[in-house]
Design a protein around this motif. Structure first.
Motif, PDB file in Angstrom:
ATOM      1  N   ASP A   2      -0.881 -12.980  -8.232  1.00 54.92           N
ATOM      2  CA  ASP A   2      -1.687 -13.600  -9.268  1.00 54.92           C
ATOM      3  C   ASP A   2      -2.413 -12.545 -10.085  1.00 54.92           C
ATOM      4  N   LEU A   3      -2.492 -12.771 -11.389  1.00 57.17           N
ATOM      5  CA  LEU A   3      -3.207 -11.852 -12.274  1.00 57.17           C
ATOM      6  C   LEU A   3      -4.700 -11.774 -11.938  1.00 57.17           C
ATOM      7  N   ARG A   4      -5.213 -12.798 -11.306  1.00 56.86           N
ATOM      8  CA  ARG A   4      -6.628 -12.800 -10.953  1.00 56.86           C
ATOM      9  C   ARG A   4      -6.956 -11.659  -9.979  1.00 56.86           C
ATOM     10  N   ASP A   5      -5.953 -11.166  -9.255  1.00 62.40           N
ATOM     11  CA  ASP A   5      -6.187 -10.097  -8.290  1.00 62.40           C
ATOM     12  C   ASP A   5      -6.468  -8.760  -8.966  1.00 62.40           C
ATOM     13  N   VAL A   6      -6.117  -8.626 -10.242  1.00 68.37           N
ATOM     14  CA  VAL A   6      -6.278  -7.362 -10.953  1.00 68.37           C
ATOM     15  C   VAL A   6      -7.703  -7.275 -11.499  1.00 68.37           C
ATOM     16  N   VAL A   7      -8.400  -6.222 -11.134  1.00 66.25           N
ATOM     17  CA  VAL A   7      -9.774  -6.015 -11.583  1.00 66.25           C
ATOM     18  C   VAL A   7      -9.754  -5.331 -12.943  1.00 66.25           C
ATOM     19  N   GLY A   8     -10.476  -5.879 -13.894  1.00 69.17           N
ATOM     20  CA  GLY A   8     -10.542  -5.283 -15.223  1.00 69.17           C
ATOM     21  C   GLY A   8      -9.213  -5.354 -15.943  1.00 69.17           C
ATOM     22  N   GLN A   9      -8.916  -4.301 -16.731  1.00 71.86           N
ATOM     23  CA  GLN A   9      -7.641  -4.173 -17.458  1.00 71.86           C
ATOM     24  C   GLN A   9      -7.372  -5.377 -18.364  1.00 71.86           C
ATOM     25  N   GLY A  10      -8.400  -5.800 -19.098  1.00 74.51           N
ATOM     26  CA  GLY A  10      -8.222  -6.934 -19.988  1.00 74.51           C
ATOM     27  C   GLY A  10      -7.183  -6.700 -21.068  1.00 74.51           C
ATOM     28  N   GLY A  11      -7.144  -5.476 -21.630  1.00 75.41           N
ATOM     29  CA  GLY A  11      -6.154  -5.177 -22.661  1.00 75.41           C
ATOM     30  C   GLY A  11      -4.739  -5.226 -22.133  1.00 75.41           C
ATOM     31  N   ALA A  12      -4.521  -4.699 -20.926  1.00 74.28           N
ATOM     32  CA  ALA A  12      -3.180  -4.711 -20.348  1.00 74.28           C
ATOM     33  C   ALA A  12      -2.753  -6.138 -20.003  1.00 74.28           C
ATOM     34  N   LYS A  13      -3.671  -6.938 -19.515  1.00 76.53           N
ATOM     35  CA  LYS A  13      -3.346  -8.338 -19.216  1.00 76.53           C
ATOM     36  C   LYS A  13      -2.945  -9.083 -20.482  1.00 76.53           C
ATOM     37  N   ARG A  14      -3.659  -8.813 -21.563  1.00 77.84           N
ATOM     38  CA  ARG A  14      -3.315  -9.451 -22.835  1.00 77.84           C
ATOM     39  C   ARG A  14      -1.923  -9.015 -23.287  1.00 77.84           C
ATOM     40  N   ALA A  15      -1.591  -7.749 -23.111  1.00 77.77           N
ATOM     41  CA  ALA A  15      -0.266  -7.258 -23.483  1.00 77.77           C
ATOM     42  C   ALA A  15       0.817  -7.914 -22.641  1.00 77.77           C
ATOM     43  N   LEU A  16       0.559  -8.116 -21.342  1.00 80.85           N
ATOM     44  CA  LEU A  16       1.530  -8.810 -20.488  1.00 80.85           C
ATOM     45  C   LEU A  16       1.762 -10.231 -20.973  1.00 80.85           C
ATOM     46  N   GLU A  17       0.695 -10.898 -21.374  1.00 81.91           N
ATOM     47  CA  GLU A  17       0.836 -12.267 -21.875  1.00 81.91           C
ATOM     48  C   GLU A  17       1.682 -12.299 -23.137  1.00 81.91           C
ATOM     49  N   ILE A  18       1.450 -11.361 -24.052  1.00 81.37           N
ATOM     50  CA  ILE A  18       2.239 -11.303 -25.285  1.00 81.37           C
ATOM     51  C   ILE A  18       3.700 -11.000 -24.969  1.00 81.37           C
ATOM     52  N   ALA A  19       3.931 -10.053 -24.058  1.00 84.79           N
ATOM     53  CA  ALA A  19       5.307  -9.701 -23.689  1.00 84.79           C
ATOM     54  C   ALA A  19       6.033 -10.886 -23.073  1.00 84.79           C
ATOM     55  N   ALA A  20       5.355 -11.645 -22.205  1.00 84.74           N
ATOM     56  CA  ALA A  20       5.978 -12.801 -21.580  1.00 84.74           C
ATOM     57  C   ALA A  20       6.240 -13.915 -22.595  1.00 84.74           C
ATOM     58  N   ALA A  21       5.335 -14.092 -23.532  1.00 85.71           N
ATOM     59  CA  ALA A  21       5.474 -15.179 -24.499  1.00 85.71           C
ATOM     60  C   ALA A  21       6.589 -14.923 -25.503  1.00 85.71           C
ATOM     61  N   GLY A  22       6.796 -13.658 -25.883  1.00 84.79           N
ATOM     62  CA  GLY A  22       7.792 -13.372 -26.913  1.00 84.79           C
ATOM     63  C   GLY A  22       9.001 -12.600 -26.447  1.00 84.79           C
ATOM     64  N   GLY A  23       9.052 -12.207 -25.153  1.00 85.01           N
ATOM     65  CA  GLY A  23      10.177 -11.425 -24.657  1.00 85.01           C
ATOM     66  C   GLY A  23      10.173  -9.994 -25.164  1.00 85.01           C
ATOM     67  N   HIS A  24       8.977  -9.416 -25.371  1.00 78.27           N
ATOM     68  CA  HIS A  24       8.856  -8.099 -25.986  1.00 78.27           C
ATOM     69  C   HIS A  24       8.894  -6.969 -24.943  1.00 78.27           C
ATOM     70  N   ALA A  25       9.261  -5.771 -25.412  1.00 78.40           N
ATOM     71  CA  ALA A  25       9.274  -4.574 -24.577  1.00 78.40           C
ATOM     72  C   ALA A  25       7.877  -3.973 -24.535  1.00 78.40           C
ATOM     73  N   LEU A  26       7.493  -3.482 -23.348  1.00 73.97           N
ATOM     74  CA  LEU A  26       6.121  -3.022 -23.140  1.00 73.97           C
ATOM     75  C   LEU A  26       6.137  -1.733 -22.319  1.00 73.97           C
TER      76      LEU A  26
END
Length: 529
Positions: free
Chosen positions: A207-231
């Motif tokens: 679960d993403l909840r286990d990751v402390v901080g890293q708000g920018g990286a979490k947002r990038a993961l969400e964008i990558a998952a939503a659009g199929g983008h390379a990260l």
């Protein structure tokens, strides 16, 4: 006497019809297999002879000639054991030809006559279903019990899975009067679960909840998952890059019916499907070791098999320790990332494997990993850092939609509980965004997400606010973006707009897209110890 048994073979991830012709003529006892048969196919004569004898059948001393038609296509694998055995029984008068006139068979035979699993049953079942869509008496497909579930997933053809050659012949002789256990109805398993069923343990994802901080990286993961983008995730050792990437499967959208069949076909050809499996909606997530070769990544070999890019089809390919992978191996990703498929050419043939995947990479900013970290000293020289960054070539970097810096987490922050949203909430937004994209691209062939849509089509058919277009044009000039880079920024902005449930692309969407593509770089002048 001449016998002909219908079968099929796999070429890439597609199947083609094969007719196994068996002629039993008088002469010196001898077996000859023709039709560009590979070594495993030629060895079938030993397996078939032993299986027939140990199953209680007679093997008259004849000159057996087996032709695998079409004879100009190479044949590999052990799937022709069963049709060859049935052809021998028909050719020697031990089985009526009418009993095999409406069936297709494939499977490996053990020396005791048991049927063993083979590769590529799903593409074969799809091929046979297409070749006889409107027949009043459809073909029956005979497969080993371990392959029955994938055959039943792929087509509505009657699929029979007897456990042994002896049981199959008894059933063929009795025809419709044969009890179900002879046909293997009890051994083949039930029909596969429909798309959307979770695999065993599928609800225990990280679960993403286990990751402390890293708000920018979490947002990038969400964008990558939503659009199929390379990260690409860049950060010091222990910053959480791998931890973040391992939680990506928990927010990926489910596979559609067609996508699930394509994924299953690749896994079937690769021999990765477990016996008695089920059709899952989970997208593939491949994470090979960084010592992999070009053939392992792209596919190949003397008998070409799908590589990691194809096994990640409609899913994610995660390459950890990206800086440790040879540049020649990484550059092999360039064409699959553009075309969505891999073409492997050999002297006799060329095979195409699907490869629509989202690349997620993780690497350190320098050899020691501390460049640009507050409170830490980098021991690398500028030349070392330059060589380190050169591992990712310019053309490959241009194909990366997002590059995100993952800083080290303060030790004091690790003692608190999990913060932020759980994966379930993030996944709900991702699924909603993918549904918007699926509806938008319903008339485009083989396009289901923003990462795969042609850039010019998106530019022409997407409402873009004037100030957003002005920002994009000005930034493209200042950052010296290529045409590919310009369109990739636009695609990521479209995904951000989908997550915001916006019909058009606004200035804020373009600004965020530009930031995740060109974040603040590690300073060129670093402190040297």
């Amino acid at each position: 006497m001449l016998a002909a048994i219908r079968s099929a073979a796999v070429l890439g991830v597609d199947a083609y019809d094969v007719t196994v012709e068996v002629d039993a003529a008088k002469g010196l006892p001898q077996w000859t297999i023709v039709g560009l048969a590979a070594g495993a196919v030629k060895e079938a004569k030993e397996r078939v002879a032993a299986a027939l004898t140990n199953s209680g059948f007679t093997l008259p001393p004849r000159r057996y000639t087996i032709n695998l038609a079409p004879a100009d296509q190479p044949k590999t694998g052990t799937a022709f054991d069963l049709p060859i055995a049935l052809g021998v029984l028909v050719a020697t008068g031990q089985l009526d030809p009418s009993a095999t006139s409406r069936l297709a068979a494939l499977g490996e035979l053990g020396l005791d006559g048991t049927l063993r699993a083979v590769r590529g049953v799903l593409p074969v079942a799809l091929r046979l279903a297409r070749s006889s869509p409107g027949d009043a008496s459809p073909l029956s497909l005979i497969v080993p019990p371990a392959n029955a579930w994938e055959a039943r997933v792929a087509s509505r053809l009657p699929t029979l899975s007897p456990p042994t050659l002896q049981a199959l012949v008894r059933a063929l002789r009795r025809g419709a009067d044969a009890p179900p256990e002879l046909w293997g109805e009890e051994h083949g398993g039930s029909a596969a679960a429909p798309v959307g069923a979770m695999p065993p343990g599928g609800d225990e994802r990280l679960d993403l909840r286990d990751v402390v901080g890293q708000g920018g990286a979490k947002r990038a993961l969400e964008i990558a998952a939503a659009g199929g983008h390379a990260l690409l995730l860049v950060g010091p050792p222990g910053g959480g890059k791998t931890m973040l990437a391992r939680r990506l499967p928990g927010i990926l959208p489910p596979l559609s019916d067609d996508e699930a069949l394509e994924v299953l076909a690749v896994q079937s050809v690769a021999g990765l499907l477990p016996p008695g499996g089920a059709l899952s909606s989970e997208r593939p997530f491949r994470a090979p070791h960084h010592t992999l070769s070009v053939a392992a990544l792209i596919g190949g070999g003397s008998l070409p098999r799908p590589g990691e890019v194809s096994l990640a089809h409609h899913g994610v390919l995660f390459l950890d320790e990206l800086q440790e992978i040879p540049r020649s191996v990484l550059d092999a990703l360039r064409q699959p990332m553009e075309d969505g498929r891999v073409v492997i050419s050999r002297a006799q043939q060329s095979l195409a494997f699907p490869a629509k995947f989202a690349l997620v990479g993780a690497m350190n900013p320098c050899p020691c990993g501390q460049a640009g970290q507050a409170g830490r000293t980098c021991t690398c020289s500028p030349a070392d850092i330059a060589r380190h960054r050169a591992r990712v070539s310019g053309p490959l970097a241009d194909r990366l939609d997002m590059t995100v810096h993952v800083p080290a987490v303060a030790i004091a922050a690790l003692g608190g509980g999990g913060e932020g949203e759980p994966s379930a909430l993030v996944r709900a937004r991702v699924v909603a965004a993918r549904e918007r994209q699926r509806e938008r691209y319903r008339r485009l062939r083989r396009v289901t997400c923003n990462a795969h849509v042609p850039g010019r089509w998106l530019d022409a058919h997407t409402p873009i606010a004037p100030n957003a277009r002005a920002l994009l044009g000005m930034s493209a000039e200042r950052l010296a973006l290529s045409a590919r880079g310009y369109h990739r920024v636009l695609k990521v902005a479209r995904t951000i707009a989908d997550l915001d449930q916006s019909e058009g692309i606004e200035r804020a969407h373009v600004a965020e897209s530009l930031f995740v593509r060109t974040p603040e770089r590690v300073p060129a002048q670093v402190e040297v110890a």
